[in-house]
Design a protein around this motif. Structure first.
Motif, PDB file in Angstrom:
ATOM      1  N   LYS A  29       0.578  -1.117  -0.070  1.00 22.76           N
ATOM      2  CA  LYS A  29       0.133  -0.030   0.018  1.00 22.76           C
ATOM      3  C   LYS A  29       0.972   1.096   0.187  1.00 22.76           C
ATOM      4  O   LYS A  29       1.958   1.314   0.649  1.00 22.76           O
ATOM      5  CB  LYS A  29      -0.894   0.030   1.384  1.00 22.76           C
ATOM      6  N   VAL A  30       0.383   2.246  -0.858  1.00 27.04           N
ATOM      7  CA  VAL A  30       1.433   3.521  -0.912  1.00 27.04           C
ATOM      8  C   VAL A  30       0.696   4.546   0.178  1.00 27.04           C
ATOM      9  O   VAL A  30      -0.624   4.571   0.068  1.00 27.04           O
ATOM     10  CB  VAL A  30       1.138   3.794  -2.243  1.00 27.04           C
ATOM     11  N   ILE A  31       1.622   4.957   0.920  1.00 28.69           N
ATOM     12  CA  ILE A  31       1.120   6.189   2.041  1.00 28.69           C
ATOM     13  C   ILE A  31       1.979   7.117   1.793  1.00 28.69           C
ATOM     14  O   ILE A  31       3.141   7.239   1.963  1.00 28.69           O
ATOM     15  CB  ILE A  31       1.290   5.393   3.503  1.00 28.69           C
ATOM     16  N   ASN A  32       1.116   8.369   1.740  1.00 34.11           N
ATOM     17  CA  ASN A  32       1.762   9.645   1.813  1.00 34.11           C
ATOM     18  C   ASN A  32       1.993  10.295   3.229  1.00 34.11           C
ATOM     19  O   ASN A  32       1.351  10.529   3.897  1.00 34.11           O
ATOM     20  CB  ASN A  32       0.769  10.641   1.087  1.00 34.11           C
ATOM     21  N   ALA A  33       3.363   9.899   3.438  1.00 34.96           N
ATOM     22  CA  ALA A  33       4.035  10.251   4.653  1.00 34.96           C
ATOM     23  C   ALA A  33       3.826  11.599   4.953  1.00 34.96           C
ATOM     24  O   ALA A  33       4.052  12.063   6.267  1.00 34.96           O
ATOM     25  CB  ALA A  33       5.354   9.832   5.072  1.00 34.96           C
ATOM     26  N   GLU A  34       3.722  12.666   4.266  1.00 33.70           N
ATOM     27  CA  GLU A  34       3.471  14.079   4.127  1.00 33.70           C
ATOM     28  C   GLU A  34       2.288  14.533   4.676  1.00 33.70           C
ATOM     29  O   GLU A  34       1.934  15.545   5.206  1.00 33.70           O
ATOM     30  CB  GLU A  34       4.028  15.026   3.159  1.00 33.70           C
ATOM     31  N   ASP A  35       1.202  13.597   4.632  1.00 31.55           N
ATOM     32  CA  ASP A  35      -0.211  14.027   5.016  1.00 31.55           C
ATOM     33  C   ASP A  35      -0.379  13.698   6.551  1.00 31.55           C
ATOM     34  O   ASP A  35      -0.141  12.461   6.878  1.00 31.55           O
ATOM     35  CB  ASP A  35      -1.121  13.085   4.268  1.00 31.55           C
ATOM     36  N   PRO A  36      -0.738  14.779   6.977  1.00 31.68           N
ATOM     37  CA  PRO A  36      -0.997  14.366   8.653  1.00 31.68           C
ATOM     38  C   PRO A  36      -1.976  13.453   8.891  1.00 31.68           C
ATOM     39  O   PRO A  36      -2.147  12.921  10.075  1.00 31.68           O
ATOM     40  CB  PRO A  36      -1.429  15.663   9.117  1.00 31.68           C
ATOM     41  N   ALA A  37      -3.020  13.068   8.058  1.00 38.20           N
ATOM     42  CA  ALA A  37      -3.984  12.130   8.289  1.00 38.20           C
ATOM     43  C   ALA A  37      -3.393  10.698   8.113  1.00 38.20           C
ATOM     44  O   ALA A  37      -4.098   9.909   8.878  1.00 38.20           O
ATOM     45  CB  ALA A  37      -5.168  12.445   7.162  1.00 38.20           C
ATOM     46  N   ASN A  38      -2.080  10.568   7.662  1.00 35.55           N
ATOM     47  CA  ASN A  38      -1.587   9.171   7.597  1.00 35.55           C
ATOM     48  C   ASN A  38      -0.677   8.903   8.807  1.00 35.55           C
ATOM     49  O   ASN A  38       0.019   8.176   8.618  1.00 35.55           O
ATOM     50  CB  ASN A  38      -0.813   9.193   6.297  1.00 35.55           C
ATOM     51  N   LYS A  39      -0.469   9.850   9.707  1.00 40.30           N
ATOM     52  CA  LYS A  39       0.308   9.865  10.986  1.00 40.30           C
ATOM     53  C   LYS A  39       0.250   8.472  11.548  1.00 40.30           C
ATOM     54  O   LYS A  39       1.388   7.656  12.029  1.00 40.30           O
ATOM     55  CB  LYS A  39      -0.027  11.009  11.962  1.00 40.30           C
ATOM     56  N   ALA A  40      -0.914   7.785  11.923  1.00 42.92           N
ATOM     57  CA  ALA A  40      -1.282   6.510  12.563  1.00 42.92           C
ATOM     58  C   ALA A  40      -0.414   5.648  11.768  1.00 42.92           C
ATOM     59  O   ALA A  40       0.302   4.605  12.033  1.00 42.92           O
ATOM     60  CB  ALA A  40      -2.391   6.262  12.677  1.00 42.92           C
ATOM     61  N   ALA A  41      -0.400   5.478  10.338  1.00 46.38           N
ATOM     62  CA  ALA A  41       0.083   4.371   9.569  1.00 46.38           C
ATOM     63  C   ALA A  41       1.564   4.555   9.530  1.00 46.38           C
ATOM     64  O   ALA A  41       2.174   3.627   9.531  1.00 46.38           O
ATOM     65  CB  ALA A  41      -0.334   4.508   8.157  1.00 46.38           C
ATOM     66  N   VAL A  42       2.197   5.869   9.678  1.00 47.00           N
ATOM     67  CA  VAL A  42       3.720   6.034   9.488  1.00 47.00           C
ATOM     68  C   VAL A  42       4.162   5.467  10.773  1.00 47.00           C
ATOM     69  O   VAL A  42       5.243   4.787  10.896  1.00 47.00           O
ATOM     70  CB  VAL A  42       3.778   7.555   9.199  1.00 47.00           C
ATOM     71  N   ASP A  43       3.445   5.759  12.043  1.00 44.17           N
ATOM     72  CA  ASP A  43       4.033   5.505  13.179  1.00 44.17           C
ATOM     73  C   ASP A  43       4.097   3.898  13.303  1.00 44.17           C
ATOM     74  O   ASP A  43       4.955   3.465  13.862  1.00 44.17           O
ATOM     75  CB  ASP A  43       3.016   5.978  14.140  1.00 44.17           C
ATOM     76  N   LYS A  44       3.021   3.308  12.554  1.00 40.36           N
ATOM     77  CA  LYS A  44       2.932   1.852  12.756  1.00 40.36           C
ATOM     78  C   LYS A  44       4.111   1.376  12.132  1.00 40.36           C
ATOM     79  O   LYS A  44       4.771   0.348  12.479  1.00 40.36           O
ATOM     80  CB  LYS A  44       1.603   1.341  12.099  1.00 40.36           C
ATOM     81  N   ILE A  45       4.441   2.032  10.959  1.00 38.53           N
ATOM     82  CA  ILE A  45       5.603   1.235   9.990  1.00 38.53           C
ATOM     83  C   ILE A  45       7.015   1.364  10.864  1.00 38.53           C
ATOM     84  O   ILE A  45       7.710   0.389  11.054  1.00 38.53           O
ATOM     85  CB  ILE A  45       5.691   2.156   8.863  1.00 38.53           C
ATOM     86  N   PHE A  46       7.229   2.328  11.535  1.00 38.46           N
ATOM     87  CA  PHE A  46       8.170   2.590  12.622  1.00 38.46           C
ATOM     88  C   PHE A  46       8.247   1.890  13.731  1.00 38.46           C
ATOM     89  O   PHE A  46       9.369   1.120  14.329  1.00 38.46           O
ATOM     90  CB  PHE A  46       8.494   4.017  12.904  1.00 38.46           C
ATOM     91  N   GLU A  47       7.022   1.397  14.298  1.00 39.34           N
ATOM     92  CA  GLU A  47       7.075   0.372  15.416  1.00 39.34           C
ATOM     93  C   GLU A  47       7.224  -0.999  14.913  1.00 39.34           C
ATOM     94  O   GLU A  47       7.923  -1.566  15.814  1.00 39.34           O
ATOM     95  CB  GLU A  47       5.472   0.531  16.046  1.00 39.34           C
ATOM     96  N   LEU A  48       6.824  -1.294  13.804  1.00 39.21           N
ATOM     97  CA  LEU A  48       7.112  -2.614  13.057  1.00 39.21           C
ATOM     98  C   LEU A  48       8.624  -2.793  12.850  1.00 39.21           C
ATOM     99  O   LEU A  48       9.173  -3.944  12.800  1.00 39.21           O
ATOM    100  CB  LEU A  48       6.495  -2.902  11.996  1.00 39.21           C
ATOM    101  N   ALA A  49       9.427  -1.643  12.558  1.00 38.95           N
ATOM    102  CA  ALA A  49      10.915  -1.788  12.326  1.00 38.95           C
ATOM    103  C   ALA A  49      11.853  -2.071  13.577  1.00 38.95           C
ATOM    104  O   ALA A  49      12.651  -2.460  13.515  1.00 38.95           O
ATOM    105  CB  ALA A  49      11.364  -0.251  11.463  1.00 38.95           C
TER     106      ALA A  49
END
Length: 53
Positions: free
Chosen positions: A32-52
């Protein structure tokens, strides 16, 4: 050119962005493509870093 410079160069190079299927992700790898610059996607970006971790 050092390894660190190659990494930084790769970070600023533009990527191919096709107009077909924009935002749908790669169908072959089911990503899935996530636009990390969009504040609405903050939870999805945080999840990526938690999985790493």
């Amino acid at each position: 050119m050092s390894y660190a410079n190659l990494i930084m160069l790769g970070a600023v190079l533009p990527t191919y962005d096709s107009s077909k299927g924009k935002g749908k992700g790669d169908k072959k790898t089911n990503q899935k493509v996530i636009n990390a610059e969009d504040p609405a996607n903050k939870a999805a970006v945080d999840k990526i870093f938690e999985l790493a971790d």
